[in-house]
Scaffold this motif. Sequence first.
Motif, PDB file in Angstrom:
ATOM      1  N   UNK A  97      21.715  20.555  29.433  1.00 27.89           N
ATOM      2  CA  UNK A  97      22.807  20.471  29.912  1.00 27.89           C
ATOM      3  C   UNK A  97      23.992  20.075  29.058  1.00 27.89           C
ATOM      4  N   UNK A  98      23.703  18.899  28.220  1.00 30.92           N
ATOM      5  CA  UNK A  98      24.391  18.365  27.342  1.00 30.92           C
ATOM      6  C   UNK A  98      25.024  19.595  26.296  1.00 30.92           C
ATOM      7  N   UNK A  99      23.930  20.169  25.807  1.00 31.39           N
ATOM      8  CA  UNK A  99      24.273  21.251  24.763  1.00 31.39           C
ATOM      9  C   UNK A  99      24.924  22.541  25.385  1.00 31.39           C
ATOM     10  N   UNK A 100      24.549  22.786  26.527  1.00 32.13           N
ATOM     11  CA  UNK A 100      25.194  23.864  27.436  1.00 32.13           C
ATOM     12  C   UNK A 100      26.679  23.628  27.463  1.00 32.13           C
ATOM     13  N   UNK A 101      27.090  22.272  27.777  1.00 33.35           N
ATOM     14  CA  UNK A 101      28.485  21.759  27.812  1.00 33.35           C
ATOM     15  C   UNK A 101      29.248  21.955  26.518  1.00 33.35           C
ATOM     16  N   UNK A 102      28.469  21.604  25.232  1.00 36.16           N
ATOM     17  CA  UNK A 102      28.951  21.674  24.092  1.00 36.16           C
ATOM     18  C   UNK A 102      29.197  23.369  23.760  1.00 36.16           C
ATOM     19  N   UNK A 103      28.556  24.255  24.324  1.00 38.98           N
ATOM     20  CA  UNK A 103      28.577  25.658  23.977  1.00 38.98           C
ATOM     21  C   UNK A 103      29.957  26.373  25.031  1.00 38.98           C
ATOM     22  N   UNK A 104      30.148  25.391  25.946  1.00 41.11           N
ATOM     23  CA  UNK A 104      30.978  26.205  26.929  1.00 41.11           C
ATOM     24  C   UNK A 104      32.469  26.137  26.592  1.00 41.11           C
ATOM     25  N   UNK A 105      33.284  26.515  27.519  1.00 40.01           N
ATOM     26  CA  UNK A 105      34.771  26.599  27.143  1.00 40.01           C
ATOM     27  C   UNK A 105      35.529  25.145  27.693  1.00 40.01           C
ATOM     28  N   UNK A 106      34.750  24.616  28.478  1.00 38.63           N
ATOM     29  CA  UNK A 106      35.177  23.256  29.186  1.00 38.63           C
ATOM     30  C   UNK A 106      35.791  22.193  28.248  1.00 38.63           C
ATOM     31  N   UNK A 163      28.030  11.881  25.851  1.00 38.97           N
ATOM     32  CA  UNK A 163      27.058  11.033  25.324  1.00 38.97           C
ATOM     33  C   UNK A 163      26.145  10.401  26.436  1.00 38.97           C
ATOM     34  N   UNK A 164      26.850  10.145  27.520  1.00 39.00           N
ATOM     35  CA  UNK A 164      25.867   9.335  28.736  1.00 39.00           C
ATOM     36  C   UNK A 164      24.618  10.255  28.973  1.00 39.00           C
ATOM     37  N   UNK A 165      25.087  11.787  29.151  1.00 40.77           N
ATOM     38  CA  UNK A 165      23.985  12.550  29.320  1.00 40.77           C
ATOM     39  C   UNK A 165      23.074  12.740  28.177  1.00 40.77           C
ATOM     40  N   UNK A 166      23.371  12.830  26.997  1.00 37.50           N
ATOM     41  CA  UNK A 166      22.564  12.830  25.869  1.00 37.50           C
ATOM     42  C   UNK A 166      21.768  11.745  25.803  1.00 37.50           C
ATOM     43  N   UNK A 167      22.392  10.510  25.961  1.00 39.78           N
ATOM     44  CA  UNK A 167      21.454   9.417  26.029  1.00 39.78           C
ATOM     45  C   UNK A 167      20.397   9.181  27.043  1.00 39.78           C
ATOM     46  N   UNK A 192      18.076   5.843  37.888  1.00 41.26           N
ATOM     47  CA  UNK A 192      18.978   5.982  39.063  1.00 41.26           C
ATOM     48  C   UNK A 192      20.279   5.037  38.512  1.00 41.26           C
ATOM     49  N   UNK A 193      19.916   4.171  37.665  1.00 38.94           N
ATOM     50  CA  UNK A 193      21.254   3.338  37.023  1.00 38.94           C
ATOM     51  C   UNK A 193      21.981   4.225  36.019  1.00 38.94           C
ATOM     52  N   UNK A 194      21.460   5.196  35.562  1.00 33.50           N
ATOM     53  CA  UNK A 194      22.117   6.402  34.635  1.00 33.50           C
ATOM     54  C   UNK A 194      23.116   6.964  35.721  1.00 33.50           C
ATOM     55  N   UNK A 195      22.301   7.492  36.672  1.00 36.64           N
ATOM     56  CA  UNK A 195      23.178   8.317  37.841  1.00 36.64           C
ATOM     57  C   UNK A 195      24.372   7.413  38.406  1.00 36.64           C
TER      58      UNK A 195
END
Length: 178
Positions: A106-115, A123-127, A162-165
């Motif tokens: 997901x994190x790398x997909x976001x990096x490759x998107x136009x958003x 960074x929280x998702x990568x971590x 859960x804490x991450x969420x």
Amino acid sequence: MNKIFYYALGGQFLVVTGLILFFSNKIDIEIVKILVPILMILAGICSLLFSLYEKLPKIANQFHLGQGIGFVVYGLCILFLVTSLQGFLLTTIYFIMLFGLFELFFAFGVLNSKHSINKQILMSRILAGIVNLIGGFILLMVTFESPQKGLLYASILIAIGGISMLIFSSKVRKFIHE
């Protein structure tokens, strides 16, 4: 009710699941066998509801849809297919490792998107992905050493998820004004 609430509620379900597993030696095992899958399914439903949040980019909606489906499938698997502690732990290992890979994709997909990318959220998702992936390998090693230690470690990893969420939902709340 805003959609971010559902994601935070899903995180709370995971924290409670982790606590139930942590204290499972003090709780009737039949109750644990029912509560854990139900809480995971509820966490999945919460992620599915959050995936409908129209203020998120399309890729984020897709991620949370996949995450919700994953939680529900995991909950159903442990409810209907798992018959032993070893089976539960092995299923949990697969789930945690796949969840970690899913977070990273997901994190790398976001990096490759136009958003536009919020670096704190990214960074929280990568971590979270790295912690789950490494945690899954450690859980595998601990489980083979002692299933009871594996159960303790699994409870901690699920609670961390859960804490991450919860952290993620607070970051989203700050950056998306409802």
